[in-house]
Scaffold this motif. Structure first.
Motif, mmCIF file in Angstrom:
data_model
loop_
_atom_site.group_PDB
_atom_site.id
_atom_site.type_symbol
_atom_site.label_atom_id
_atom_site.label_comp_id
_atom_site.label_asym_id
_atom_site.label_seq_id
_atom_site.Cartn_x
_atom_site.Cartn_y
_atom_site.Cartn_z
ATOM 1 N N ARG A 46 -3.495 -35.166 -16.811
ATOM 2 C CA ARG A 46 -2.499 -34.473 -17.641
ATOM 3 C C ARG A 46 -1.245 -34.162 -16.828
ATOM 4 N NH1 ARG A 46 -7.170 -30.974 -20.397
ATOM 5 N NH2 ARG A 46 -7.565 -32.348 -22.156
ATOM 6 N N GLY A 47 -1.418 -33.815 -15.546
ATOM 7 C CA GLY A 47 -0.262 -33.545 -14.693
ATOM 8 C C GLY A 47 0.559 -34.797 -14.462
ATOM 9 N N ALA A 48 -0.112 -35.920 -14.229
ATOM 10 C CA ALA A 48 0.592 -37.181 -14.019
ATOM 11 C C ALA A 48 1.305 -37.607 -15.297
ATOM 12 C CB ALA A 48 -0.383 -38.256 -13.574
ATOM 13 N N LYS A 49 0.678 -37.362 -16.423
ATOM 14 C CA LYS A 49 1.271 -37.724 -17.711
ATOM 15 C C LYS A 49 2.545 -36.911 -17.953
ATOM 16 C CE LYS A 49 -0.412 -38.566 -22.382
ATOM 17 N NZ LYS A 49 -1.540 -38.360 -23.287
ATOM 18 N N LYS A 50 2.492 -35.605 -17.622
ATOM 19 C CA LYS A 50 3.664 -34.744 -17.797
ATOM 20 C C LYS A 50 4.782 -35.162 -16.849
ATOM 21 C CE LYS A 50 1.403 -30.620 -19.519
ATOM 22 N NZ LYS A 50 1.062 -29.218 -19.246
ATOM 23 N N SER A 51 4.426 -35.482 -15.606
ATOM 24 C CA SER A 51 5.468 -35.858 -14.647
ATOM 25 C C SER A 51 6.107 -37.193 -15.015
ATOM 26 C CB SER A 51 4.903 -35.898 -13.222
ATOM 27 O OG SER A 51 3.993 -36.963 -13.076
ATOM 28 N N ARG A 52 5.315 -38.110 -15.570
ATOM 29 C CA ARG A 52 5.888 -39.378 -16.021
ATOM 30 C C ARG A 52 6.854 -39.134 -17.172
ATOM 31 N NH1 ARG A 52 0.439 -42.501 -15.756
ATOM 32 N NH2 ARG A 52 0.058 -41.022 -17.379
ATOM 33 N N ALA A 53 6.479 -38.247 -18.097
ATOM 34 C CA ALA A 53 7.352 -37.959 -19.245
ATOM 35 C C ALA A 53 8.627 -37.271 -18.772
ATOM 36 C CB ALA A 53 6.614 -37.081 -20.249
ATOM 37 N N ALA A 54 8.498 -36.333 -17.843
ATOM 38 C CA ALA A 54 9.668 -35.639 -17.317
ATOM 39 C C ALA A 54 10.518 -36.589 -16.484
ATOM 40 C CB ALA A 54 9.241 -34.440 -16.481
ATOM 41 N N GLY A 55 9.876 -37.445 -15.726
ATOM 42 C CA GLY A 55 10.593 -38.403 -14.896
ATOM 43 C C GLY A 55 11.366 -39.412 -15.710
ATOM 44 N N ALA A 56 10.810 -39.842 -16.804
ATOM 45 C CA ALA A 56 11.479 -40.819 -17.673
ATOM 46 C C ALA A 56 12.725 -40.206 -18.290
ATOM 47 C CB ALA A 56 10.528 -41.305 -18.761
ATOM 48 N N GLY A 57 12.627 -38.958 -18.689
ATOM 49 C CA GLY A 57 13.788 -38.286 -19.286
ATOM 50 C C GLY A 57 14.843 -37.979 -18.235
#
Length: 63
Positions: A46-57
């Motif tokens: 879940r942490g990696a998923k959030k960081s990927r979403a934040a990183g993409a934005g």
């Protein structure tokens, strides 16, 4: 798209937890240790998923 890895981990955790509760297993059994490991894997995923979403934005805003 469905996150099948996440769904499989959650399903395995629910099954192990139900078995542990039904049998009254202590914390040092392999089943209970696996529940702890699954909790760690879920948190990491879940942490990696959030960081990927934040990183993409964030990447799009910088360009």
């Amino acid at each position: 798209m469905a996150d099948l890895y996440l769904k499989n981990l959650e399903s395995e955790r629910r099954q192990l937890w139900a078995t542990s509760r039904l049998k009254g297993l202590p914390k040092d059994t392999p089943e209970r240790r696996r529940i702890g490991e699954i909790d760690r894997l879920l948190a990491e995923h879940r942490g990696a998923k959030k960081s990927r979403a934040a990183g993409a934005g964030g990447d799009a805003a910088e360009d």
